[in-house]
Design an enzyme around this catalytic site. Structure first.
Site, mmCIF file in Angstrom:
data_model
loop_
_atom_site.group_PDB
_atom_site.id
_atom_site.type_symbol
_atom_site.label_atom_id
_atom_site.label_comp_id
_atom_site.label_asym_id
_atom_site.label_seq_id
_atom_site.Cartn_x
_atom_site.Cartn_y
_atom_site.Cartn_z
ATOM 1 N N SER A 102 47.708 -12.417 -9.969
ATOM 2 C CA SER A 102 46.843 -13.935 -10.091
ATOM 3 C C SER A 102 46.177 -14.256 -11.335
ATOM 4 O O SER A 102 46.599 -16.004 -11.607
ATOM 5 C CB SER A 102 45.838 -13.843 -8.908
ATOM 6 N N SER B 272 46.598 1.306 -17.996
ATOM 7 C CA SER B 272 44.758 1.761 -18.006
ATOM 8 C C SER B 272 44.987 1.040 -18.707
ATOM 9 O O SER B 272 44.510 0.395 -18.767
ATOM 10 C CB SER B 272 44.989 3.630 -18.139
#
Length: 269
Positions: A11, A131
């Site tokens: 998004s 990460s």
């Protein structure tokens, strides 16, 4: 043959940029996010979008099943969805800490378990886990976030050893400071986690100011290219960084942990 990529958390930020970049480079992209109202431009661009919550097994299953039913394969999984639950460790409710792990680590595990059988049958697959340099470096107020990213690093390395014989690789991308909504969300959460008259308020101000000065010039589009390299390198590396600086900071913290901690202590003193 058209390759297929599933990307979580599309998004905004890096996930949004990655969905567009992979699509522009010939991938059929399937992805989703909780805020479906922010997916319209991706849908119009030809990306397959849907509502997705990585803590919800049903929505994850729906995304994977749709991709397989329509394309017959999954070449790449980009585990991008995540957020920062910042605040003093003493004051963060344990429920918030559990949610941080549920999204940033256990959500990765949930969707990966759905994709692995598909990749194993086809004899190929690449799992790219997003990460952070925060998997190796740290500062005050981010303890639970850093713990999830350190855990993700070890999870990914262990998975890579288990699935390599099937033609599947699991690799890590470690972004550093990036121009995105991430830090705003993290420090909005930190404010919510501060108790009334918290003794950590002066520390909060110092750390927020420090992070704001370290925002850097890296864009989500820059990271999308790193995601793509991690997903398509013929001989994948264990870790991918956007810049030499990001890599150097991680190397310094891992090689000289005492010196790193001393520097951070002086900065926030």
């Amino acid at each position: 043959m058209t390759k297929v990529a599933i990307i979580t958390g599309i998004s905004s930020g890096m996930g949004h940029a990655a969905a567009l970049y992979f699509h522009e480079n010939g991938f059929e992209v399937y992805g989703g996010a909780r805020r479906v109202e922010r997916l319209q431009n991706l849908k119009e661009a030809g990306i397959h979008t849907q509502k997705l919550d990585v803590t919800d097994k049903i929505s994850l299953r729906d995304l994977v099943d749709t991709a397989v039913a329509e394309q017959g394969r999954i070449d790449v999984l980009i585990n991008n969805a995540g957020y920062g639950e910042f605040g003093p460790l003493e004051e963060i409710p344990i429920e918030n800490a559990q949610k941080q792990f549920d999204v940033n680590l256990f959500g990765v595990d949930r969707i990966t378990k759905l994709v692995l059988p598909v990749m194993r049958r086809q004899g190929y697959g690449r799992i790219v886990n997003i990460s952070s340099i925060g998997g190796d470096v740290y500062s005050p107020l981010g303890g639970w976030y850093y713990a999830t990213k350190a855990g993700l690093n070890m999870w990914s390395d262990s998975l890579d050893l288990e699935v390599k014989k099937f033609g599947i690789r699991s690799v890590i991308v470690q972004p550093g400071a990036t121009k995105s909504e991430w830090s705003k969300v993290a420090f909005d959460n930190a404010k919510k986690n501060l108790t009334e008259n918290s003794p950590y308020e002066p520390l909060f101000d110092k750390v927020e100011n420090l992070v704001s000065k370290m925002s850097g010039n890296t864009t989500s589009e820059d990271l999308a290219k790193v995601f793509y390299k991690a997903a398509t390198d013929v001989k994948p590396k264990r870790r991918y960084f956007n810049s030499i600086t990001d890599h150097a900071v991680v190397a310094f913290a891992r090689t000289l942990p005492g010196a790193y901690k001393g520097i951070v202590s002086k900065i926030i003193k």
